[in-house]
Scaffold this motif. Structure first.
Motif, PDB file in Angstrom:
ATOM      1  N   ALA A   1       0.744  -1.268  -0.058  1.00 41.59           N
ATOM      2  CA  ALA A   1       0.144   0.089   0.071  1.00 41.59           C
ATOM      3  C   ALA A   1       0.897   1.296  -0.059  1.00 41.59           C
ATOM      4  CB  ALA A   1      -0.936   0.129   1.202  1.00 41.59           C
ATOM      5  N   ILE A   2       0.671   2.186  -0.858  1.00 43.11           N
ATOM      6  CA  ILE A   2       1.471   3.366  -0.976  1.00 43.11           C
ATOM      7  C   ILE A   2       0.431   4.572  -0.379  1.00 43.11           C
ATOM      8  CG2 ILE A   2       2.318   5.087  -2.206  1.00 43.11           C
ATOM      9  CD1 ILE A   2       3.068   2.954  -4.233  1.00 43.11           C
ATOM     10  N   THR A   3       0.745   5.037   0.717  1.00 43.45           N
ATOM     11  CA  THR A   3      -0.257   6.059   1.257  1.00 43.45           C
ATOM     12  C   THR A   3       0.608   7.647   1.617  1.00 43.45           C
ATOM     13  OG1 THR A   3       0.571   5.349   3.529  1.00 43.45           O
ATOM     14  CG2 THR A   3      -1.380   4.352   2.603  1.00 43.45           C
ATOM     15  N   ARG A   4      -0.124   8.446   1.738  1.00 43.18           N
ATOM     16  CA  ARG A   4       0.281   9.752   2.149  1.00 43.18           C
ATOM     17  C   ARG A   4      -0.818  10.306   3.151  1.00 43.18           C
ATOM     18  NH1 ARG A   4      -0.106  15.262  -0.612  1.00 43.18           N
ATOM     19  NH2 ARG A   4       1.574  16.309   0.018  1.00 43.18           N
ATOM     20  N   LYS A   5      -0.284  11.037   4.167  1.00 43.08           N
ATOM     21  CA  LYS A   5      -1.102  12.147   4.930  1.00 43.08           C
ATOM     22  C   LYS A   5      -1.585  13.188   3.951  1.00 43.08           C
ATOM     23  CE  LYS A   5      -1.102  14.444   9.489  1.00 43.08           C
ATOM     24  NZ  LYS A   5      -0.261  14.656  10.582  1.00 43.08           N
ATOM     25  N   LYS A   6      -3.117  13.453   3.999  1.00 42.36           N
ATOM     26  CA  LYS A   6      -3.325  14.492   3.256  1.00 42.36           C
ATOM     27  C   LYS A   6      -4.568  15.143   3.880  1.00 42.36           C
ATOM     28  CE  LYS A   6      -4.188  16.320  -0.721  1.00 42.36           C
ATOM     29  NZ  LYS A   6      -3.470  17.772  -1.150  1.00 42.36           N
TER      30      LYS A   6
ATOM     31  N   MET B   1      -8.056  16.485   3.157  1.00 44.36           N
ATOM     32  CA  MET B   1      -9.145  16.522   2.304  1.00 44.36           C
ATOM     33  C   MET B   1     -10.332  17.148   2.909  1.00 44.36           C
ATOM     34  SD  MET B   1      -8.488  12.511   0.848  1.00 44.36           S
ATOM     35  CE  MET B   1      -7.973  12.596  -0.628  1.00 44.36           C
ATOM     36  N   GLU B   2     -10.722  18.315   2.443  1.00 44.25           N
ATOM     37  CA  GLU B   2     -11.950  18.941   2.842  1.00 44.25           C
ATOM     38  C   GLU B   2     -11.981  19.052   4.275  1.00 44.25           C
ATOM     39  OE1 GLU B   2     -15.715  17.469   1.145  1.00 44.25           O
ATOM     40  OE2 GLU B   2     -14.730  17.066  -1.143  1.00 44.25           O
ATOM     41  N   GLU B   3     -10.973  19.567   4.808  1.00 40.00           N
ATOM     42  CA  GLU B   3     -10.874  19.920   6.157  1.00 40.00           C
ATOM     43  C   GLU B   3     -10.750  18.461   7.152  1.00 40.00           C
ATOM     44  OE1 GLU B   3      -9.741  22.896   6.795  1.00 40.00           O
ATOM     45  OE2 GLU B   3     -10.344  23.065   4.432  1.00 40.00           O
ATOM     46  N   ILE B   4     -10.616  17.421   6.376  1.00 44.56           N
ATOM     47  CA  ILE B   4     -10.262  16.226   7.307  1.00 44.56           C
ATOM     48  C   ILE B   4      -8.893  15.686   6.873  1.00 44.56           C
ATOM     49  CG2 ILE B   4     -11.183  13.775   7.865  1.00 44.56           C
ATOM     50  CD1 ILE B   4     -13.824  14.758   6.677  1.00 44.56           C
ATOM     51  N   THR B   5      -8.111  15.622   8.114  1.00 47.22           N
ATOM     52  CA  THR B   5      -7.002  15.012   7.911  1.00 47.22           C
ATOM     53  C   THR B   5      -7.006  13.426   7.662  1.00 47.22           C
ATOM     54  OG1 THR B   5      -5.783  16.689   9.550  1.00 47.22           O
ATOM     55  CG2 THR B   5      -4.332  14.605   8.910  1.00 47.22           C
ATOM     56  N   CYS B   6      -6.619  12.944   6.319  1.00 47.90           N
ATOM     57  CA  CYS B   6      -6.774  11.512   6.102  1.00 47.90           C
ATOM     58  C   CYS B   6      -5.350  11.056   5.939  1.00 47.90           C
ATOM     59  CB  CYS B   6      -7.494  11.536   4.649  1.00 47.90           C
ATOM     60  SG  CYS B   6      -9.172  12.114   4.843  1.00 47.90           S
ATOM     61  N   LEU B   7      -5.422   9.583   5.964  1.00 51.61           N
ATOM     62  CA  LEU B   7      -4.539   8.829   5.313  1.00 51.61           C
ATOM     63  C   LEU B   7      -4.740   8.398   3.984  1.00 51.61           C
ATOM     64  CD1 LEU B   7      -1.726   7.358   5.931  1.00 51.61           C
ATOM     65  CD2 LEU B   7      -2.790   5.316   6.547  1.00 51.61           C
ATOM     66  N   ALA B   8      -4.364   9.026   2.918  1.00 51.99           N
ATOM     67  CA  ALA B   8      -4.748   8.855   1.657  1.00 51.99           C
ATOM     68  C   ALA B   8      -3.935   7.490   0.858  1.00 51.99           C
ATOM     69  CB  ALA B   8      -4.449  10.040   0.761  1.00 51.99           C
ATOM     70  N   ILE B   9      -4.951   6.589   0.677  1.00 51.76           N
ATOM     71  CA  ILE B   9      -4.502   5.384   0.229  1.00 51.76           C
ATOM     72  C   ILE B   9      -4.201   5.820  -1.589  1.00 51.76           C
ATOM     73  CG2 ILE B   9      -4.653   2.903  -0.631  1.00 51.76           C
ATOM     74  CD1 ILE B   9      -6.807   2.802   1.784  1.00 51.76           C
ATOM     75  N   VAL B  10      -3.017   5.950  -2.085  1.00 52.57           N
ATOM     76  CA  VAL B  10      -2.672   6.225  -2.960  1.00 52.57           C
ATOM     77  C   VAL B  10      -2.778   5.110  -4.095  1.00 52.57           C
ATOM     78  CG1 VAL B  10      -0.753   7.362  -4.656  1.00 52.57           C
ATOM     79  CG2 VAL B  10      -1.106   8.156  -2.274  1.00 52.57           C
ATOM     80  N   ASP B  11      -2.240   3.794  -3.547  1.00 52.92           N
ATOM     81  CA  ASP B  11      -2.231   2.741  -4.432  1.00 52.92           C
ATOM     82  C   ASP B  11      -2.276   1.400  -3.264  1.00 52.92           C
ATOM     83  OD1 ASP B  11      -2.612   1.188  -6.691  1.00 52.92           O
ATOM     84  OD2 ASP B  11      -0.511   1.485  -7.348  1.00 52.92           O
TER      85      ASP B  11
ATOM     86  N   ILE C   1      -3.312   6.168  12.696  1.00 52.36           N
ATOM     87  CA  ILE C   1      -3.222   6.402  14.370  1.00 52.36           C
ATOM     88  C   ILE C   1      -2.041   7.199  14.493  1.00 52.36           C
ATOM     89  CG2 ILE C   1      -2.767   5.520  16.417  1.00 52.36           C
ATOM     90  CD1 ILE C   1      -4.968   3.293  15.703  1.00 52.36           C
ATOM     91  N   GLN C   2      -0.829   6.715  13.920  1.00 51.06           N
ATOM     92  CA  GLN C   2       0.460   7.318  14.020  1.00 51.06           C
ATOM     93  C   GLN C   2       0.673   8.722  13.366  1.00 51.06           C
ATOM     94  OE1 GLN C   2       3.151   4.423  12.498  1.00 51.06           O
ATOM     95  NE2 GLN C   2       2.821   2.795  13.823  1.00 51.06           N
ATOM     96  N   ASN C   3      -0.054   8.840  12.202  1.00 50.76           N
ATOM     97  CA  ASN C   3      -0.098  10.166  11.689  1.00 50.76           C
ATOM     98  C   ASN C   3      -1.280  11.015  12.068  1.00 50.76           C
ATOM     99  OD1 ASN C   3       2.129  10.000   9.426  1.00 50.76           O
ATOM    100  ND2 ASN C   3       1.015   8.164   9.251  1.00 50.76           N
ATOM    101  N   ASP C   4      -1.880  10.546  13.256  1.00 50.15           N
ATOM    102  CA  ASP C   4      -2.741  11.607  13.649  1.00 50.15           C
ATOM    103  C   ASP C   4      -3.951  11.930  12.606  1.00 50.15           C
ATOM    104  OD1 ASP C   4      -1.855  12.014  16.454  1.00 50.15           O
ATOM    105  OD2 ASP C   4      -0.398  13.358  15.575  1.00 50.15           O
ATOM    106  N   CYS C   5      -4.276  11.041  11.847  1.00 51.46           N
ATOM    107  CA  CYS C   5      -5.443  10.974  10.887  1.00 51.46           C
ATOM    108  C   CYS C   5      -6.692  10.743  11.318  1.00 51.46           C
ATOM    109  CB  CYS C   5      -5.069  10.150   9.718  1.00 51.46           C
ATOM    110  SG  CYS C   5      -3.543  10.502   8.721  1.00 51.46           S
ATOM    111  N   GLU C   6      -7.737  11.547  10.942  1.00 52.55           N
ATOM    112  CA  GLU C   6      -9.151  11.352  11.323  1.00 52.55           C
ATOM    113  C   GLU C   6      -9.762   9.947  10.404  1.00 52.55           C
ATOM    114  OE1 GLU C   6     -11.127  14.946  12.017  1.00 52.55           O
ATOM    115  OE2 GLU C   6      -9.368  15.778  11.149  1.00 52.55           O
ATOM    116  N   ALA C   7      -9.288   9.819   9.276  1.00 54.42           N
ATOM    117  CA  ALA C   7      -9.761   8.848   8.251  1.00 54.42           C
ATOM    118  C   ALA C   7      -9.021   8.414   7.431  1.00 54.42           C
ATOM    119  CB  ALA C   7     -10.993   9.627   7.666  1.00 54.42           C
ATOM    120  N   ILE C   8      -9.112   7.193   6.717  1.00 50.99           N
ATOM    121  CA  ILE C   8      -8.581   6.471   5.555  1.00 50.99           C
ATOM    122  C   ILE C   8      -9.270   6.690   4.316  1.00 50.99           C
ATOM    123  CG2 ILE C   8      -7.323   4.574   4.735  1.00 50.99           C
ATOM    124  CD1 ILE C   8      -7.249   3.559   7.863  1.00 50.99           C
ATOM    125  N   ALA C   9      -8.695   7.382   3.214  1.00 49.31           N
ATOM    126  CA  ALA C   9      -9.660   7.601   2.119  1.00 49.31           C
ATOM    127  C   ALA C   9      -8.942   6.970   0.903  1.00 49.31           C
ATOM    128  CB  ALA C   9      -9.756   9.044   1.923  1.00 49.31           C
ATOM    129  N   GLY C  10      -9.666   6.579   0.037  1.00 49.65           N
ATOM    130  CA  GLY C  10      -9.229   6.218  -1.386  1.00 49.65           C
ATOM    131  C   GLY C  10     -10.159   6.007  -2.420  1.00 49.65           C
TER     132      GLY C  10
END
Length: 145
Positions: free
Chosen positions: A40-45, A47-57, A80-89
């Protein structure tokens, strides 16, 4: 004949794709003994004022469904480690089922994305080209602020 459509995500491609200035990516690998079976390739991002762990691939070799639980657990821990409120993809309905996204707590948003397909040759039957199961598209653009 079954046709599969995908990017060849080799080392030179990933070097190019993950080299956006100011962007940092995290890559999670899943191994079965010594063989790479998923990643999985991810990035903290934001998105619409929500801090997400974005699943890039998200990639998983066929016949390695048991690795899905490891990938989903690793993504949860990264969030959790990146203080994200959601995971998005961004996943097709087919890939959402294949990767058990709903079963693992992911929600579907009302946003709809469409893929425009234009045949460049008549060598491939159009009906094969348009089958959702023949595509592996999960790459979302997270480089923009």
């Amino acid at each position: 004949n079954t046709f599969r459509h995908h990017l060849i995500k080799n080392h030179p491609f990933l070097n190019w794709r993950l080299s956006s200035p100011g962007s940092q990516y995290q890559i999670t690998f899943v191994h079965n003994e010594k063989n790479l079976v998923g990643m999985a390739i991810t990035r903290k991002k934001k998105m619409e004022e929500i801090t997400c762990l974005a699943i890039v691939d998200l990639l998983l070799l066929e016949n390695h469904k048991r690795a899905l639980n490891l990938i989903h657990h690793a993504l949860h821990q990264l969030a959790i480690q990146n203080d994200c409120e959601a995971i998005a993809g961004l996943f097709s309905a087919y890939l959402a089922r294949k990767y058990h996204l709903f079963r693992n707590g992911y929600l579907r948003t009302p946003r709809v994305f469409k893929v425009i397909i234009k045949p460049l040759s008549d060598k491939m039957p159009t009906e094969e080209l348009c089958k959702e199961a023949n595509w592996h598209l999960t790459w979302i653009d997270t480089d923009h602020v």
